[in-house]
Write a protein that holds these residues in place. Structure first.
Motif, PDB file in Angstrom:
ATOM      1  N   TYR A 108       0.842  -1.191   0.000  1.00 26.22           N
ATOM      2  CA  TYR A 108       0.000   0.000   0.000  1.00 26.22           C
ATOM      3  C   TYR A 108       0.877   1.241   0.000  1.00 26.22           C
ATOM      4  O   TYR A 108       1.713   1.394   0.902  1.00 26.22           O
ATOM      5  N   HIS A 173     -13.905  -8.012   5.522  1.00 26.87           N
ATOM      6  CA  HIS A 173     -12.873  -7.130   6.061  1.00 26.87           C
ATOM      7  C   HIS A 173     -12.284  -6.310   4.928  1.00 26.87           C
ATOM      8  O   HIS A 173     -12.425  -6.675   3.748  1.00 26.87           O
ATOM      9  N   ARG A 191       2.880   0.557   3.423  1.00 30.43           N
ATOM     10  CA  ARG A 191       2.534  -0.584   4.267  1.00 30.43           C
ATOM     11  C   ARG A 191       2.594  -1.866   3.455  1.00 30.43           C
ATOM     12  O   ARG A 191       2.198  -1.885   2.286  1.00 30.43           O
TER      13      ARG A 191
HETATM   14  C1  MD6 Z   1      -4.568  -6.032   4.729  1.00 32.84           C
HETATM   15  N1  MD6 Z   1      -5.816  -8.038   4.846  1.00 32.84           N
HETATM   16  O1  MD6 Z   1      -4.419  -6.049   5.944  1.00 32.84           O
HETATM   17  C2  MD6 Z   1      -5.618  -6.864   4.095  1.00 32.84           C
HETATM   18  N2  MD6 Z   1      -7.363 -11.222   4.698  1.00 32.84           N
HETATM   19  O2  MD6 Z   1      -3.891  -5.352   3.990  1.00 32.84           O
HETATM   20  C3  MD6 Z   1      -6.650  -8.993   4.439  1.00 32.84           C
HETATM   21  O3  MD6 Z   1      -7.317  -8.880   3.431  1.00 32.84           O
HETATM   22  C4  MD6 Z   1      -6.732 -10.200   5.243  1.00 32.84           C
HETATM   23  O4  MD6 Z   1      -5.564  -9.292   7.095  1.00 32.84           O
HETATM   24  C5  MD6 Z   1      -7.502 -12.374   5.372  1.00 32.84           C
HETATM   25  C6  MD6 Z   1      -6.981 -12.536   6.634  1.00 32.84           C
HETATM   26  C7  MD6 Z   1      -6.316 -11.505   7.228  1.00 32.84           C
HETATM   27  C8  MD6 Z   1      -6.196 -10.315   6.536  1.00 32.84           C
END
Ligand code: MD6
Ligand code: FE
Length: 202
Positions: A108, A173, A191
């Motif tokens: 990111y 999420h 990030r």
């Molecule tokens: C992020 N995380 O933190 C995106 N998916 O950039 C996710 O999409 C994610 O943190 C599945 C399990 C944990 C996560």
């Protein structure tokens, strides 16, 4: 800390030296498998997040759809291996009998975000998904099993580990935004989020 059934947050699980070592390993992965900008299936609209992978399988998205595949779509080469310290972290935290076979690397910049989604492209939807955050903080949104369920907002900080498993495996999420300047880990800011997945059933 259990945020909701099956969703566990391990704040600051990785100390700074471990974060720095992991960052070096991620840089080596990106050198072998350059970051890609995925596109939305159908429309081809580009993601703001850039991605690459490690392990036998990697997640890619383009106009044709989302899928896991064994090679980098740009270089045609197999994805680099998943760093050993991540395999150890999975053994320690994921509570699952077989190792992950995919490690998605999300990068990111300060304007990137990731819309509300479920991780459901894996064949094995019982295996947990484990994530590690590095660098600037994310404003992370965690919902329920239906898209319209109420959501809560939390920060994911460098070194935090989040596990979506059991009854929380299919929670919605996303990342609303990142907070520029909130970490000194990445010299130019930004990030990284690493997600370890088990795609193929054992
Ligand atoms: C992020 N995380 O933190 C995106 N998916 O950039 C996710 O999409 C994610 O943190 C599945 C399990 C944990 C996560
Ligand atoms: Fe996800």
């Amino acid at each position: 800390m259990e945020l909701r059934p099956g969703v566990h947050l391990f704040p600051a699980h990785l100390a700074r030296p471990a974060q720095e070592e992991l960052l070096g390993e991620v840089r080596a992965m990106v050198a072998a498998a350059p970051l890609l900008r995925p596109e939305m299936p159908g429309t081809g609209r580009p993601f703001s997040v850039r991605m690459t992978n490690g392990g036998p399988l990697g997640w890619v998205s383009d106009r044709k759809g989302y899928r896991y595949q064994p090679t980098h779509p740009g270089t045609g080469a197999p994805w680099p291996p998943i760093p050993a310290r991540l395999l150890r972290l999975w053994e320690e935290v994921a509570d699952w009998p077989v190792p992950p076979d995919a490690c998605l690397v999300n990068f990111y910049d300060e304007t990137a975000r990731l819309g509300l989604h479920q991780d459901r492209d894996e064949e094995d939807l019982l295996a947990p998904v484990l994530s590690v955050s590095l660098g600037d903080e994310a404003v992370f949104r965690l919902g329920g099993l239906e898209r319209g369920d109420p959501t809560r907002s939390l920060r994911l900080r460098s070194g935090d580990v989040l596990v979506l498993g059991g009854a929380g495996r299919l929670c919605f999420h996303g990342v609303d935004r990142i907070l520029p300047g909130s970490s000194t880990l990445l010299p130019k800011g930004g990030r990284i989020n690493l997600t370890l997945r088990r795609v193929r059933p054992h």
